[in-house]
Motif scaffolding. Structure first.
Motif, PDB file in Angstrom:
ATOM      1  N   VAL A   7      55.500  48.372  30.230  1.00 17.65           N
ATOM      2  CA  VAL A   7      55.472  46.924  30.479  1.00 17.65           C
ATOM      3  C   VAL A   7      55.829  46.251  29.164  1.00 17.65           C
ATOM      4  CG1 VAL A   7      54.096  44.940  31.176  1.00 17.65           C
ATOM      5  CG2 VAL A   7      53.718  47.169  32.267  1.00 17.65           C
ATOM      6  N   ILE A   8      56.900  45.469  29.196  1.00 16.90           N
ATOM      7  CA  ILE A   8      57.364  44.766  28.002  1.00 16.90           C
ATOM      8  C   ILE A   8      56.913  43.308  28.101  1.00 16.90           C
ATOM      9  CG2 ILE A   8      59.386  44.043  26.676  1.00 16.90           C
ATOM     10  CD1 ILE A   8      60.868  46.474  28.040  1.00 16.90           C
ATOM     11  N   PRO A   9      55.922  42.903  27.309  1.00 20.57           N
ATOM     12  CA  PRO A   9      55.498  41.507  27.343  1.00 20.57           C
ATOM     13  C   PRO A   9      56.527  40.638  26.624  1.00 20.57           C
ATOM     14  CG  PRO A   9      54.222  42.716  25.717  1.00 20.57           C
ATOM     15  CD  PRO A   9      55.141  43.705  26.376  1.00 20.57           C
ATOM     16  N   ALA A  10      56.936  39.572  27.274  1.00 19.65           N
ATOM     17  CA  ALA A  10      57.986  38.716  26.690  1.00 19.65           C
ATOM     18  C   ALA A  10      57.631  37.247  26.927  1.00 19.65           C
ATOM     19  CB  ALA A  10      59.338  39.056  27.312  1.00 19.65           C
ATOM     20  N   ARG A  11      56.835  36.709  26.027  1.00 26.68           N
ATOM     21  CA  ARG A  11      56.444  35.299  26.111  1.00 26.68           C
ATOM     22  C   ARG A  11      57.458  34.434  25.376  1.00 26.68           C
ATOM     23  NH1 ARG A  11      52.174  34.239  23.145  1.00 26.68           N
ATOM     24  NH2 ARG A  11      52.067  32.160  24.019  1.00 26.68           N
ATOM     25  N   TYR A  12      57.797  33.310  25.962  1.00 33.48           N
ATOM     26  CA  TYR A  12      58.721  32.384  25.307  1.00 33.48           C
ATOM     27  C   TYR A  12      57.997  31.526  24.274  1.00 33.48           C
ATOM     28  CZ  TYR A  12      62.599  29.206  24.597  1.00 33.48           C
ATOM     29  OH  TYR A  12      63.611  28.504  24.030  1.00 33.48           O
ATOM     30  N   GLY A  13      56.767  31.141  24.580  1.00 34.77           N
ATOM     31  CA  GLY A  13      56.070  30.152  23.768  1.00 34.77           C
ATOM     32  C   GLY A  13      55.273  30.716  22.610  1.00 34.77           C
ATOM     33  N   LEU A  22      64.530  35.891  23.466  1.00 34.12           N
ATOM     34  CA  LEU A  22      65.924  35.568  23.789  1.00 34.12           C
ATOM     35  C   LEU A  22      66.828  35.486  22.559  1.00 34.12           C
ATOM     36  CD1 LEU A  22      65.419  32.911  26.602  1.00 34.12           C
ATOM     37  CD2 LEU A  22      65.897  35.354  26.828  1.00 34.12           C
ATOM     38  N   MET A  23      66.251  35.624  21.377  1.00 31.21           N
ATOM     39  CA  MET A  23      67.073  35.571  20.165  1.00 31.21           C
ATOM     40  C   MET A  23      68.005  36.769  20.122  1.00 31.21           C
ATOM     41  SD  MET A  23      64.691  34.042  17.231  1.00 31.21           S
ATOM     42  CE  MET A  23      64.253  32.326  17.310  1.00 31.21           C
ATOM     43  N   GLU A  24      69.240  36.501  19.760  1.00 31.74           N
ATOM     44  CA  GLU A  24      70.254  37.547  19.789  1.00 31.74           C
ATOM     45  C   GLU A  24      70.220  38.424  18.548  1.00 31.74           C
ATOM     46  OE1 GLU A  24      74.190  36.338  20.796  1.00 31.74           O
ATOM     47  OE2 GLU A  24      73.583  35.642  22.777  1.00 31.74           O
ATOM     48  N   ALA A  43      59.866  57.089  31.192  1.00 27.85           N
ATOM     49  CA  ALA A  43      59.050  56.191  32.005  1.00 27.85           C
ATOM     50  C   ALA A  43      59.523  56.208  33.454  1.00 27.85           C
ATOM     51  CB  ALA A  43      59.125  54.761  31.458  1.00 27.85           C
ATOM     52  N   SER A  44      58.562  56.153  34.365  1.00 24.12           N
ATOM     53  CA  SER A  44      58.903  56.107  35.783  1.00 24.12           C
ATOM     54  C   SER A  44      59.278  54.692  36.218  1.00 24.12           C
ATOM     55  CB  SER A  44      57.735  56.616  36.626  1.00 24.12           C
ATOM     56  OG  SER A  44      56.580  55.832  36.403  1.00 24.12           O
ATOM     57  N   ARG A  45      58.886  53.714  35.429  1.00 29.00           N
ATOM     58  CA  ARG A  45      59.180  52.310  35.751  1.00 29.00           C
ATOM     59  C   ARG A  45      59.124  51.507  34.466  1.00 29.00           C
ATOM     60  NH1 ARG A  45      55.154  48.626  39.399  1.00 29.00           N
ATOM     61  NH2 ARG A  45      56.455  46.763  39.519  1.00 29.00           N
ATOM     62  N   ILE A  46      60.023  50.523  34.346  1.00 31.98           N
ATOM     63  CA  ILE A  46      60.050  49.635  33.183  1.00 31.98           C
ATOM     64  C   ILE A  46      60.069  48.206  33.711  1.00 31.98           C
ATOM     65  CG2 ILE A  46      61.308  48.939  31.110  1.00 31.98           C
ATOM     66  CD1 ILE A  46      62.548  51.839  31.250  1.00 31.98           C
ATOM     67  N   VAL A  47      59.132  47.408  33.242  1.00 34.44           N
ATOM     68  CA  VAL A  47      58.972  46.044  33.733  1.00 34.44           C
ATOM     69  C   VAL A  47      58.921  45.076  32.559  1.00 34.44           C
ATOM     70  CG1 VAL A  47      57.471  44.501  35.051  1.00 34.44           C
ATOM     71  CG2 VAL A  47      57.624  46.903  35.687  1.00 34.44           C
ATOM     72  N   VAL A  48      59.659  43.985  32.669  1.00 32.76           N
ATOM     73  CA  VAL A  48      59.537  42.886  31.712  1.00 32.76           C
ATOM     74  C   VAL A  48      58.550  41.895  32.321  1.00 32.76           C
ATOM     75  CG1 VAL A  48      60.723  40.976  30.562  1.00 32.76           C
ATOM     76  CG2 VAL A  48      61.878  43.181  30.809  1.00 32.76           C
ATOM     77  N   ALA A  49      57.459  41.626  31.615  1.00 36.02           N
ATOM     78  CA  ALA A  49      56.446  40.682  32.074  1.00 36.02           C
ATOM     79  C   ALA A  49      56.599  39.392  31.275  1.00 36.02           C
ATOM     80  CB  ALA A  49      55.051  41.263  31.873  1.00 36.02           C
ATOM     81  N   THR A  50      56.880  38.302  31.976  1.00 36.83           N
ATOM     82  CA  THR A  50      57.135  37.032  31.288  1.00 36.83           C
ATOM     83  C   THR A  50      56.547  35.865  32.060  1.00 36.83           C
ATOM     84  OG1 THR A  50      58.824  35.644  30.252  1.00 36.83           O
ATOM     85  CG2 THR A  50      59.397  36.635  32.373  1.00 36.83           C
ATOM     86  N   ASP A  51      56.325  34.782  31.347  1.00 33.55           N
ATOM     87  CA  ASP A  51      55.840  33.552  31.963  1.00 33.55           C
ATOM     88  C   ASP A  51      56.922  32.469  31.963  1.00 33.55           C
ATOM     89  OD1 ASP A  51      55.985  32.998  29.269  1.00 33.55           O
ATOM     90  OD2 ASP A  51      53.997  32.121  29.103  1.00 33.55           O
ATOM     91  N   ASP A  52      58.148  32.858  31.669  1.00 36.76           N
ATOM     92  CA  ASP A  52      59.210  31.867  31.480  1.00 36.76           C
ATOM     93  C   ASP A  52      60.450  32.224  32.301  1.00 36.76           C
ATOM     94  OD1 ASP A  52      59.973  29.541  29.385  1.00 36.76           O
ATOM     95  OD2 ASP A  52      61.717  30.802  29.787  1.00 36.76           O
ATOM     96  N   SER A  53      60.969  31.250  33.038  1.00 41.33           N
ATOM     97  CA  SER A  53      62.123  31.503  33.906  1.00 41.33           C
ATOM     98  C   SER A  53      63.399  31.798  33.120  1.00 41.33           C
ATOM     99  CB  SER A  53      62.351  30.323  34.860  1.00 41.33           C
ATOM    100  OG  SER A  53      62.602  29.135  34.133  1.00 41.33           O
ATOM    101  N   ARG A  54      63.502  31.325  31.881  1.00 37.21           N
ATOM    102  CA  ARG A  54      64.689  31.634  31.069  1.00 37.21           C
ATOM    103  C   ARG A  54      64.733  33.125  30.730  1.00 37.21           C
ATOM    104  NH1 ARG A  54      63.149  26.762  27.128  1.00 37.21           N
ATOM    105  NH2 ARG A  54      61.160  27.632  27.803  1.00 37.21           N
ATOM    106  N   ILE A  55      63.578  33.672  30.391  1.00 37.97           N
ATOM    107  CA  ILE A  55      63.512  35.104  30.111  1.00 37.97           C
ATOM    108  C   ILE A  55      63.709  35.887  31.399  1.00 37.97           C
ATOM    109  CG2 ILE A  55      62.024  36.976  29.297  1.00 37.97           C
ATOM    110  CD1 ILE A  55      60.748  34.886  27.379  1.00 37.97           C
TER     111      ILE A  55
END
Length: 74
Positions: A7-13, A22-24, A43-55
């Motif tokens: 699980v990859i946590p990806a918060r924008y704020g 989102l930085m390149e 890994a059997s599954r990879i998930v990006v967990a985010t609270d932001d629609s842009r991510i």
């Protein structure tokens, strides 16, 4: 071999560097680099967990599974 999920946590704020996922780096968003490295694992599954629609949109564009979280998750 034991199955595991990444699980990859990806918060924008982020307070220190807003928008960091989102930085390149070399033309790709940072979250994509992390996802690509995770795909090199067993890994059997990879998930990006985010609270932001842009991510969410960026991750879906490169083929990631995305789970939306609440903005108030610690």
């Amino acid at each position: 071999m034991t199955e595991f999920v990444v699980v990859i946590p990806a918060r924008y704020g982020s307070s220190r560097l807003p928008g960091k996922p989102l930085m390149e780096i070399d033309g790709l968003p940072m979250v994509q680099h992390v996802w690509q490295r995770a795909n090199e694992s067993a890994a059997s599954r990879i998930v990006v967990a985010t609270d932001d629609s842009r991510i969410e949109r960026a991750a879906q564009a490169f083929g990631a599974e995305v789970v939306m979280t609440r903005t108030d998750h610690p």
